[in-house]
Design a protein around this motif. Structure first.
Motif, mmCIF file in Angstrom:
data_model
loop_
_atom_site.group_PDB
_atom_site.id
_atom_site.type_symbol
_atom_site.label_atom_id
_atom_site.label_comp_id
_atom_site.label_asym_id
_atom_site.label_seq_id
_atom_site.Cartn_x
_atom_site.Cartn_y
_atom_site.Cartn_z
ATOM 1 N N ALA A 27 12.853 -8.296 19.639
ATOM 2 C CA ALA A 27 13.924 -7.959 20.576
ATOM 3 C C ALA A 27 15.191 -7.491 19.873
ATOM 4 C CB ALA A 27 14.232 -9.160 21.474
ATOM 5 N N GLU A 28 15.360 -7.851 18.613
ATOM 6 C CA GLU A 28 16.528 -7.433 17.834
ATOM 7 C C GLU A 28 16.304 -6.105 17.113
ATOM 8 O OE1 GLU A 28 18.047 -10.584 15.307
ATOM 9 O OE2 GLU A 28 17.265 -12.066 16.716
ATOM 10 N N GLY A 29 15.112 -5.531 17.242
ATOM 11 C CA GLY A 29 14.815 -4.254 16.605
ATOM 12 C C GLY A 29 14.266 -4.362 15.198
ATOM 13 N N ARG A 30 14.052 -5.585 14.723
ATOM 14 C CA ARG A 30 13.484 -5.754 13.382
ATOM 15 C C ARG A 30 12.011 -5.355 13.398
ATOM 16 N NH1 ARG A 30 15.090 -11.882 12.393
ATOM 17 N NH2 ARG A 30 14.104 -11.897 14.450
ATOM 18 N N VAL A 31 11.536 -4.839 12.277
ATOM 19 C CA VAL A 31 10.176 -4.321 12.154
ATOM 20 C C VAL A 31 9.267 -5.388 11.556
ATOM 21 C CG1 VAL A 31 8.745 -2.554 11.034
ATOM 22 C CG2 VAL A 31 11.024 -1.963 11.893
ATOM 23 N N LEU A 32 8.079 -5.542 12.147
ATOM 24 C CA LEU A 32 7.085 -6.486 11.644
ATOM 25 C C LEU A 32 6.362 -5.866 10.450
ATOM 26 C CD1 LEU A 32 5.359 -9.103 11.983
ATOM 27 C CD2 LEU A 32 3.799 -7.691 13.332
ATOM 28 N N LEU A 33 6.476 -6.515 9.301
ATOM 29 C CA LEU A 33 5.776 -6.088 8.085
ATOM 30 C C LEU A 33 4.822 -7.181 7.645
ATOM 31 C CD1 LEU A 33 8.705 -4.604 5.942
ATOM 32 C CD2 LEU A 33 7.222 -3.431 7.585
ATOM 33 N N VAL A 34 3.729 -6.776 7.002
ATOM 34 C CA VAL A 34 2.789 -7.734 6.434
ATOM 35 C C VAL A 34 2.702 -7.501 4.933
ATOM 36 C CG1 VAL A 34 1.458 -8.092 8.555
ATOM 37 C CG2 VAL A 34 0.822 -6.226 7.020
ATOM 38 N N GLU A 35 2.436 -8.580 4.208
ATOM 39 C CA GLU A 35 2.359 -8.532 2.748
ATOM 40 C C GLU A 35 0.894 -8.599 2.313
ATOM 41 O OE1 GLU A 35 4.208 -10.936 -1.072
ATOM 42 O OE2 GLU A 35 3.976 -11.994 0.832
ATOM 43 N N PRO A 36 0.356 -7.484 1.803
ATOM 44 C CA PRO A 36 -1.041 -7.495 1.366
ATOM 45 C C PRO A 36 -1.201 -8.187 0.016
ATOM 46 C CG PRO A 36 -0.102 -5.322 1.030
ATOM 47 C CD PRO A 36 0.969 -6.164 1.679
ATOM 48 N N ASN A 37 -2.400 -8.708 -0.232
ATOM 49 C CA ASN A 37 -2.672 -9.359 -1.516
ATOM 50 C C ASN A 37 -3.325 -8.401 -2.513
ATOM 51 O OD1 ASN A 37 -5.344 -9.120 -0.696
ATOM 52 N ND2 ASN A 37 -5.593 -11.294 -0.230
ATOM 53 N N TYR A 38 -3.555 -7.150 -2.112
ATOM 54 C CA TYR A 38 -4.294 -6.206 -2.946
ATOM 55 C C TYR A 38 -3.440 -5.063 -3.485
ATOM 56 C CZ TYR A 38 -4.341 -3.892 1.588
ATOM 57 O OH TYR A 38 -3.951 -3.351 2.781
ATOM 58 N N ARG A 39 -2.139 -5.071 -3.208
ATOM 59 C CA ARG A 39 -1.259 -4.014 -3.712
ATOM 60 C C ARG A 39 0.188 -4.486 -3.649
ATOM 61 N NH1 ARG A 39 -0.770 0.645 0.929
ATOM 62 N NH2 ARG A 39 1.330 0.803 0.200
ATOM 63 N N GLU A 40 1.051 -3.755 -4.327
ATOM 64 C CA GLU A 40 2.485 -4.057 -4.326
ATOM 65 C C GLU A 40 3.117 -3.604 -3.016
ATOM 66 O OE1 GLU A 40 4.319 -5.679 -6.766
ATOM 67 O OE2 GLU A 40 2.325 -6.071 -7.579
ATOM 68 N N GLY A 41 4.221 -4.200 -2.667
ATOM 69 C CA GLY A 41 4.974 -3.802 -1.494
ATOM 70 C C GLY A 41 4.401 -4.368 -0.208
ATOM 71 N N TRP A 42 5.118 -4.101 0.861
ATOM 72 C CA TRP A 42 4.745 -4.551 2.196
ATOM 73 C C TRP A 42 4.248 -3.350 2.985
ATOM 74 C CZ3 TRP A 42 5.933 -9.614 4.261
ATOM 75 C CH2 TRP A 42 6.451 -10.490 3.297
ATOM 76 N N VAL A 43 3.536 -3.599 4.077
ATOM 77 C CA VAL A 43 2.976 -2.535 4.899
ATOM 78 C C VAL A 43 3.084 -2.917 6.372
ATOM 79 C CG1 VAL A 43 1.381 -1.734 3.104
ATOM 80 C CG2 VAL A 43 0.626 -3.486 4.734
ATOM 81 N N LEU A 44 2.704 -1.983 7.221
ATOM 82 C CA LEU A 44 2.575 -2.260 8.647
ATOM 83 C C LEU A 44 1.143 -2.710 8.927
ATOM 84 C CD1 LEU A 44 4.281 0.980 9.995
ATOM 85 C CD2 LEU A 44 5.301 -1.297 9.872
ATOM 86 N N PRO A 45 0.918 -3.432 10.015
ATOM 87 C CA PRO A 45 -0.465 -3.721 10.391
ATOM 88 C C PRO A 45 -1.213 -2.399 10.600
ATOM 89 C CG PRO A 45 1.056 -5.068 11.668
ATOM 90 C CD PRO A 45 1.882 -4.052 10.932
ATOM 91 N N GLY A 46 -2.301 -2.232 9.903
ATOM 92 C CA GLY A 46 -3.058 -0.986 9.989
ATOM 93 C C GLY A 46 -3.989 -0.851 8.814
ATOM 94 N N GLY A 47 -4.643 0.302 8.728
ATOM 95 C CA GLY A 47 -5.566 0.521 7.626
ATOM 96 C C GLY A 47 -6.372 1.785 7.814
ATOM 97 N N THR A 48 -7.492 1.834 7.148
ATOM 98 C CA THR A 48 -8.355 3.007 7.146
ATOM 99 C C THR A 48 -9.058 3.177 8.491
ATOM 100 O OG1 THR A 48 -8.716 2.739 4.782
ATOM 101 C CG2 THR A 48 -10.301 4.093 5.973
ATOM 102 N N ILE A 49 -9.099 4.413 8.956
ATOM 103 C CA ILE A 49 -9.839 4.746 10.170
ATOM 104 C C ILE A 49 -11.310 4.875 9.798
ATOM 105 C CG2 ILE A 49 -10.159 6.468 11.992
ATOM 106 C CD1 ILE A 49 -7.171 7.275 11.396
ATOM 107 N N GLU A 50 -12.167 4.174 10.508
ATOM 108 C CA GLU A 50 -13.601 4.214 10.224
ATOM 109 C C GLU A 50 -14.225 5.413 10.943
ATOM 110 O OE1 GLU A 50 -15.054 0.277 11.083
ATOM 111 O OE2 GLU A 50 -13.844 -0.591 9.478
ATOM 112 N N SER A 51 -13.840 6.601 10.476
ATOM 113 C CA SER A 51 -14.225 7.849 11.138
ATOM 114 C C SER A 51 -15.737 8.100 11.094
ATOM 115 C CB SER A 51 -13.472 9.027 10.529
ATOM 116 O OG SER A 51 -13.725 9.111 9.147
#
Length: 164
Positions: A27-51
């Motif tokens: 509600a305050e406009g802050r962005v939800l980030l997740v911290e992966p264990n397989y790379r540096e930095g934070w990311v958004l929830p998401g990943g590879t498209i299983e096309s």
């Protein structure tokens, strides 16, 4: 063209990887980030498209959201598409969808996929650069701008808008 010739033709075409993510805010406009264990930095929830399994970008973003944070949320509109060049991999096309504003109950219901993620946090816009690496930072800022000004989907290359 024979079946074998067509298969050889397809095998010789350039390759591109595709990923999809969701931009969730509180509600305050802050962005939800997740911290992966397989790379540096934070990311958004998401990943590879299983096309290869017929998955679309929207379906991939939804599936990854359910898998990574345990929320089954209907995703909103496409906010940004980013073409990210690679040096040791093919280029990536990254789709970013509006995940909406999460309620307190939804935030409390987050359950991380422990095989891939260490933690999650809500980050204000001005602090995103300290968490998001490379093109992802520009992609998220462009998506936030699209939400703020009501404009159409942002087109980016390596996190930089090309449609302005």
């Amino acid at each position: 063209m024979s079946t074998a010739d067509y298969a050889a033709y397809i095998a010789g075409l350039p390759r591109v990887l595709a990923g999809a993510a969701a931009l969730f805010r509180d509600a305050e406009g802050r962005v939800l980030l997740v911290e992966p264990n397989y790379r540096e930095g934070w990311v958004l929830p998401g990943g590879t498209i299983e096309s290869e399994d017929g998955e679309t970008p929207r379906q991939g973003a939804w599936r990854e959201t359910v898998e990574e944070i345990g929320l089954d949320v209907r995703l909103g509109r496409l906010l940004a598409v980013d073409w990210v060049h690679g040096t040791s991999r093919p280029p990536v096309v990254a789709y970013l969808y509006d995940g909406g504003i999460l309620t307190e109950d939804e935030l409390k219901a987050i359950r991380l996929q422990e095989e891939e993620l260490l933690s999650w946090r809500l980050v204000p816009r001005e602090e995103l650069g300290a968490h998001l690496l490379g093109a992802l930072h520009g992609r998220v800022l462009a998506a936030l701008d699209v939400l703020a000004d009501g404009s159409g989907t942002a087109e980016l290359e390596n996190g930089v808008r090309t449609d302005r």
